[in-house]
Design a protein around this motif. Structure first.
Motif, short mmCIF file in Angstrom:
data_model
loop_
_atom_site.label_atom_id
_atom_site.label_comp_id
_atom_site.label_asym_id
_atom_site.label_seq_id
_atom_site.Cartn_x
_atom_site.Cartn_y
_atom_site.Cartn_z
N PHE A 197 -1.16 3.06 -9.97
CA PHE A 197 -0.38 1.89 -9.57
C PHE A 197 0.74 2.31 -8.61
O PHE A 197 1.23 3.44 -8.66
N SER B 170 -7.67 0.13 -12.86
CA SER B 170 -7.46 1.50 -12.38
C SER B 170 -8.14 2.56 -13.24
O SER B 170 -7.64 3.66 -13.39
N THR C 19 -1.93 8.15 -14.33
CA THR C 19 -0.74 7.33 -14.55
C THR C 19 0.23 8.04 -15.49
O THR C 19 -0.15 8.96 -16.22
N LYS D 43 4.51 -6.10 -4.49
CA LYS D 43 3.11 -5.93 -4.11
C LYS D 43 2.77 -6.94 -3.02
O LYS D 43 3.24 -8.07 -3.04
N PRO E 40 -4.11 -4.49 -8.27
CA PRO E 40 -3.09 -3.66 -8.91
C PRO E 40 -3.30 -2.18 -8.60
O PRO E 40 -2.35 -1.41 -8.59
N SER E 41 -4.54 -1.79 -8.32
CA SER E 41 -4.86 -0.38 -8.05
C SER E 41 -4.63 0.03 -6.60
O SER E 41 -4.76 1.21 -6.28
#
Length: 144
Positions: free
Chosen positions: A95, A23, A28, A124, A130-131
């Motif tokens: 995230f 990311s 964040t 997820k 993850p991004s």
């Protein structure tokens, strides 16, 4: 376990722009992995210091206040900035956990109440990055 802080200051929240993968370049909360032997609070304070060079006092996990209005990007961040609730860059968050945390915080604050304790499981979607901040479901959400 990932620990971090949602830092409030002058009705704004502090976010850091990532200077590392995953990311890279996205915003964040200052957070990261807990180290062996650390309490959750110790880890959250350490990660906040590492990512935002900010000295915080924690009240509960994910909620903190700046002890002094001083912060700057750490080695894992290219920028740190305070955002008002209406300025939070939701489409540029790093995230899904940050999306969930900040959405719940904004909902609490806009409802005119102190932030509540929220508990839930962020799942997820298998095979997603993850991004990918839209590839999740929030299950078993409770608040008190």
């Amino acid at each position: 376990m990932v620990v971090g802080c949602l830092i409030e200051h002058d009705n704004k929240v502090l976010l850091c722009k990532r200077k590392i993968e995953p990311s890279y370049g996205l915003w964040t909360l200052p957070a990261g992995y807990l180290e062996i032997g650390e309490s959750a609070m110790e880890g959250a304070i350490r990660e906040t210091r590492e990512e935002a060079n900010a000295d915080v006092e924690t009240y509960i996990i994910f909620l903190a206040k700046l002890k002094k209005p001083h912060f700057s990007p750490g080695p894992e961040s290219s920028e740190c900035k305070l955002f008002s609730l209406d300025e939070i860059p939701f489409s540029s968050l790093s995230f899904s956990s940050m999306v969930v945390t900040l959405n719940l915080y904004v909902e609490d604050m806009k409802a005119g109440r102190k932030p509540k304790f929220h508990y839930g499981t962020i799942n997820k979607r298998p095979g997603t990055s993850p991004s990918d901040i839209d590839a999740f479901t929030l299950e078993d959400h409770m608040q008190s």
